[in-house]
Design a protein around this motif. Structure first.
Motif, PDB file in Angstrom:
ATOM      1  N   GLN A 104      57.098  61.501  28.643  1.00  0.00           N
ATOM      2  CA  GLN A 104      58.509  61.861  29.349  1.00  0.00           C
ATOM      3  C   GLN A 104      59.105  63.112  29.204  1.00  0.00           C
ATOM      4  N   ARG A 105      59.008  63.473  27.899  1.00  0.00           N
ATOM      5  CA  ARG A 105      59.737  64.485  27.300  1.00  0.00           C
ATOM      6  C   ARG A 105      59.026  65.969  27.257  1.00  0.00           C
ATOM      7  N   MET A 106      57.818  65.741  27.839  1.00  0.00           N
ATOM      8  CA  MET A 106      56.689  67.086  27.640  1.00  0.00           C
ATOM      9  C   MET A 106      57.084  67.672  28.720  1.00  0.00           C
ATOM     10  N   PRO A 107      57.682  69.143  28.762  1.00  0.00           N
ATOM     11  CA  PRO A 107      57.819  69.755  30.030  1.00  0.00           C
ATOM     12  C   PRO A 107      56.478  70.205  30.767  1.00  0.00           C
ATOM     13  N   ASP A 108      55.397  70.109  30.053  1.00  0.00           N
ATOM     14  CA  ASP A 108      54.241  70.178  30.842  1.00  0.00           C
ATOM     15  C   ASP A 108      53.104  69.386  30.397  1.00  0.00           C
ATOM     16  N   LYS A 109      52.689  68.583  31.084  1.00  0.00           N
ATOM     17  CA  LYS A 109      51.805  67.763  30.434  1.00  0.00           C
ATOM     18  C   LYS A 109      50.284  68.071  30.531  1.00  0.00           C
ATOM     19  N   ARG A 110      50.357  69.245  30.903  1.00  0.00           N
ATOM     20  CA  ARG A 110      49.031  69.774  30.953  1.00  0.00           C
ATOM     21  C   ARG A 110      48.759  70.421  29.607  1.00  0.00           C
ATOM     22  N   ALA A 111      49.852  70.441  28.792  1.00  0.00           N
ATOM     23  CA  ALA A 111      49.724  71.093  27.462  1.00  0.00           C
ATOM     24  C   ALA A 111      49.011  70.306  26.418  1.00  0.00           C
ATOM     25  N   GLY A 112      48.827  68.853  27.081  1.00  0.00           N
ATOM     26  CA  GLY A 112      48.231  67.865  26.187  1.00  0.00           C
ATOM     27  C   GLY A 112      48.793  67.318  24.685  1.00  0.00           C
ATOM     28  N   VAL A 113      48.083  66.518  24.143  1.00  0.00           N
ATOM     29  CA  VAL A 113      48.303  65.694  23.078  1.00  0.00           C
ATOM     30  C   VAL A 113      47.052  65.906  22.097  1.00  0.00           C
ATOM     31  N   LEU A 114      47.513  66.100  20.804  1.00  0.00           N
ATOM     32  CA  LEU A 114      46.431  65.815  19.679  1.00  0.00           C
ATOM     33  C   LEU A 114      46.920  64.955  18.656  1.00  0.00           C
ATOM     34  N   ILE A 115      45.740  63.946  18.394  1.00  0.00           N
ATOM     35  CA  ILE A 115      45.864  62.713  17.368  1.00  0.00           C
ATOM     36  C   ILE A 115      45.439  63.317  16.277  1.00  0.00           C
ATOM     37  N   VAL A 116      45.858  63.193  15.198  1.00  0.00           N
ATOM     38  CA  VAL A 116      45.571  63.413  13.902  1.00  0.00           C
ATOM     39  C   VAL A 116      45.501  62.289  13.122  1.00  0.00           C
ATOM     40  N   TYR A 117      44.148  61.578  12.653  1.00  0.00           N
ATOM     41  CA  TYR A 117      44.028  60.355  12.078  1.00  0.00           C
ATOM     42  C   TYR A 117      43.199  60.283  11.046  1.00  0.00           C
ATOM     43  N   SER A 118      43.481  59.342  10.090  1.00  0.00           N
ATOM     44  CA  SER A 118      42.209  59.216   8.906  1.00  0.00           C
ATOM     45  C   SER A 118      41.414  58.143   9.664  1.00  0.00           C
ATOM     46  N   ASP A 119      40.116  58.528   9.278  1.00  0.00           N
ATOM     47  CA  ASP A 119      38.902  57.846   9.732  1.00  0.00           C
ATOM     48  C   ASP A 119      38.754  56.577   9.133  1.00  0.00           C
ATOM     49  N   ASP A 120      39.630  55.486   9.410  1.00  0.00           N
ATOM     50  CA  ASP A 120      39.348  54.116   8.536  1.00  0.00           C
ATOM     51  C   ASP A 120      39.590  53.039   9.797  1.00  0.00           C
ATOM     52  N   GLN A 121      39.230  51.828   9.603  1.00  0.00           N
ATOM     53  CA  GLN A 121      39.133  50.866  10.246  1.00  0.00           C
ATOM     54  C   GLN A 121      40.760  50.524  10.868  1.00  0.00           C
ATOM     55  N   MET A 122      41.575  50.774   9.893  1.00  0.00           N
ATOM     56  CA  MET A 122      42.982  50.372  10.151  1.00  0.00           C
ATOM     57  C   MET A 122      43.639  51.118  11.347  1.00  0.00           C
ATOM     58  N   THR A 123      43.135  52.303  11.645  1.00  0.00           N
ATOM     59  CA  THR A 123      43.652  53.182  12.529  1.00  0.00           C
ATOM     60  C   THR A 123      42.730  53.233  13.881  1.00  0.00           C
ATOM     61  N   LYS A 124      41.536  52.629  13.870  1.00  0.00           N
ATOM     62  CA  LYS A 124      41.041  52.451  15.198  1.00  0.00           C
ATOM     63  C   LYS A 124      41.537  51.950  16.477  1.00  0.00           C
ATOM     64  N   GLY A 125      42.433  50.906  15.955  1.00  0.00           N
ATOM     65  CA  GLY A 125      43.046  50.190  17.312  1.00  0.00           C
ATOM     66  C   GLY A 125      43.978  50.929  17.641  1.00  0.00           C
ATOM     67  N   VAL A 126      44.813  51.754  17.008  1.00  0.00           N
ATOM     68  CA  VAL A 126      45.999  52.368  17.199  1.00  0.00           C
ATOM     69  C   VAL A 126      45.380  54.026  18.149  1.00  0.00           C
ATOM     70  N   LEU A 127      44.363  54.350  17.495  1.00  0.00           N
ATOM     71  CA  LEU A 127      43.669  55.608  17.945  1.00  0.00           C
ATOM     72  C   LEU A 127      43.495  55.382  19.564  1.00  0.00           C
ATOM     73  N   GLU A 128      42.702  54.184  19.724  1.00  0.00           N
ATOM     74  CA  GLU A 128      42.387  53.631  21.185  1.00  0.00           C
ATOM     75  C   GLU A 128      43.606  53.423  22.161  1.00  0.00           C
ATOM     76  N   ALA A 129      44.642  52.885  21.409  1.00  0.00           N
ATOM     77  CA  ALA A 129      46.023  52.557  22.090  1.00  0.00           C
ATOM     78  C   ALA A 129      46.338  53.737  22.798  1.00  0.00           C
ATOM     79  N   ILE A 130      46.670  54.841  21.927  1.00  0.00           N
ATOM     80  CA  ILE A 130      47.153  56.094  22.085  1.00  0.00           C
ATOM     81  C   ILE A 130      46.171  56.914  23.448  1.00  0.00           C
ATOM     82  N   LYS A 131      45.153  56.690  22.851  1.00  0.00           N
ATOM     83  CA  LYS A 131      44.276  57.531  24.021  1.00  0.00           C
ATOM     84  C   LYS A 131      44.490  56.910  25.547  1.00  0.00           C
TER      85      LYS A 131
END
Length: 396
Positions: free
Chosen positions: A311-338
C-alpha cells in the motif's frame, strides 16, 4: 516485525525470529462439581466409546438405527451426542433421551418414561442388552431414534464400566475451591529471558484474577514447568507434568520447536491449551479442538506486513526483495510473503539467501544498498537484524 526507512536505503522490513509477545488468557468457564479420582484403564476405554464411538483397541464398532437397522460407523453416533457428557440427556426435536447415570438407571422402584413405558431397574446384563439389542429390562423396544450397537465383549464391558461413573467423572485439576492451570517455559540459557518474562506475566495475571475472587469462586493454582531439554523431548516432559500435577488446562505455553507434538498431545489428553506462544500455529483441517491460538503466528504477520508495504509503495513495479536464511524455520514465511506479494500485484519477488553463521554483515549491507527493489523483507534473528541496521546506517 519492524518497518524501517534508512537514509540511502529502500524500505526494509525485518521479521526477526524469537520476538514473541505473550498471549492473554480469557474467561474460563468451568462446570460445577468436585474433582474425582482418575478413571481406571477400563473406564477410560469406556469413556472413549461413550464420547467418540471408537474403541481404544482399534476394534470396529457399528451402530444400527431405526426399524430398517441402517448400519453406520459407531463414531458417527456416539452416546454423548444425545445423552450428553454428563448423561442427563439433551432434548432435541421433541425427543428426550433417557438419563444414563447409574443412579437413574438402577432406581429400585424402576422407571416410568413419559410415553408410559415402564421397566424394572437396569443390571449390568440388562444394560448390555439395551446397548446391543435395543431392549429395556422389561423386553420393550427402545425408541427408534436410539441406535443399538455391535461391539466386542471387551468394549461392551468397558462401556458399562464407564456408565457407572457417568455424571461423577470430572476433569482433573478441579476442586470445589480451585482450578489448576499449567504452563511450560524454556529455562535453557538462550531462551531463559523469554521464559522468565512468560512466568512473570502469567503469574501476575492470575494473581489479579484471584484478587477479584477467582473464576466462579475458585482460585487459580498456577503450576509452571521449566525445562532445559531440547524441543524433541518437550512432549514427553509436558505429558508427565500434566499427569503429575493434575492440570485442568494449559495457557501461554512456549511451544516453539515442538508445535506439532504438543498440539497432538493436547488433543490426545483432551486438555485445553489456550494462547500457546509459537511462531507457527498449527492450522489446517481437521481442526484441533483443544488448542486455541491467540496470536496469528509469523506467517500471518508476514502477510499483514506485505499488505502494508504494498500500500505504501509508490510504484509496485519496483518490486520486492526477500532476504532470508536457508533453514526450515523460514520456509513457511518465505512462501507466505511470495504468495501475498502476488496477490497484491507486487510480485513475483526476488529472493536472496544467506547463511547464518558465515554472513559478512558489511558486505551484505553493501549488496542490499545496490538493489533497485522498493521494499526488502529480511528474515533472520533479532541480533542479525540489529547488526544489519547498524551497518546500513553507517553506509548512508
Amino acid at each position: 516485525m519492524t518497518w524501517y526507512t534508512l537514509p540511502g536505503f529502500k524500505h526494509i522490513i525485518c521479521l526477526a525470529a524469537g520476538l514473541i509477545l505473550p498471549g492473554s488468557f480469557g474467561d474460563l468457564v468451568v462446570a460445577g462439581g468436585a474433582a474425582q479420582d482418575l478413571l481406571t484403564a477400563q473406564e477410560k476405554s469406556g469413556k472413549q466409546i461413550y464420547v467418540h464411538g471408537t474403541s481404544s483397541g482399534g476394534r470396529e464398532i457399528l451402530a444400527y438405527l431405526g426399524e430398517s437397522s441402517l448400519e453406520v460407523p459407531g463414531r458417527t453416533m456416539p452416546c454423548a451426542n444425545c445423552h450428553g457428557l454428563d448423561g442427563q440427556g439433551n432434548p432435541e426435536g421433541g425427543v428426550v433421551p433417557s438419563n444414563l447415570t447409574w443412579e437413574a438407571l438402577t432406581k429400585p422402584y424402576g422407571v416410568t418414561h413419559p410415553g408410559g413405558r415402564t421397566h424394572p431397574p437396569y443390571t449390568d446384563r440388562a444394560l448390555a442388552r439395551a446397548i446391543t439389542r435395543g431392549l429395556d429390562p422389561a423386553g420393550n423396544k427402545l425408541l427408534n431414534v436410539m441406535p443399538h450397537y455391535q461391539l466386542s465383549q471387551e468394549d461392551l464391558g468397558d462401556l458399562v464400566a464407564y456408565l457407572k461413573q457417568l455424571g461423577k467423572d470430572r476433569d482433573p485439576g478441579l476442586t470445589e475451591n480451585s482450578i489448576t492451570i499449567g504452563t511450560t517455559i524454556p529455562a535453557r540459557a538462550d531462551l531463559a529471558g523469554i521464559g522468565q518474562a512468560i512466568k512473570a506475566v502469567t503469574t501476575a495475571f492470575f494473581e489479579e484474577v484471584n484478587s477479584r475472587g477467582g473464576i466462579y469462586n475458585r482460585k487459580i493454582e498456577l503450576k509452571i514447568n521449566e525445562t532445559s531439554y531440547p524441543p524433541k523431548t518437550t512432549s514427553a516432559i509436558v505429558k508427565r507434568f500434566i499427569q503429575d500435577k493434575q492440570i485442568f488446562a494449559m495457557t501461554s505455553a512456549f511451544t516453539a520447536g515442538a508445535d506439532k507434538e504438543l498440539a497432538a498431545l493436547m488433543d490426545n489428553l483432551h486438555v485445553p491449551l489456550i494462547g500457546p506462544l509459537t511462531l507457527y500455529p498449527q492450522g489446517g483441517l481437521p481442526l484441533n479442538r483443544h488448542v486455541f491460538y491467540i496470536l496469528s503466528g509469523i506467517d500471518g504477520q508476514a502477510r499483514a506486513l506485505v499488505n502494508f508495504a504494498c500500500q505504501r509503495m509508490p510504484d509496485k513495479r519496483a518490486g520486492v526483495l526477500i532476504v532470508y536464511s536457508d533453514d526450515q524455520m523460514t520456509k513457511g514465511v518465505l512462501e507466505a510473503i511470495k504468495d501475498q506479494c502476488q496477490k497484491n500485484g507486487c510480485g513475483p519477488p526476488e529472493t536472496y539467501s544467506y547463511p547464518h553463521a558465515d554472513s559478512d554483515v558489511p558486505t551484505f549491507a553493501a549488496r542490499l544498498k545496490q538493489t533497485s527493489k522498493s521494499v526488502i523483507f529480511f528474515l533472520g534473528t533479532g541480533r542479525e537484524a540489529i547488526a544489519l541496521m547498524k551497518e546500513a546506517t553507517e553506509l548512508r
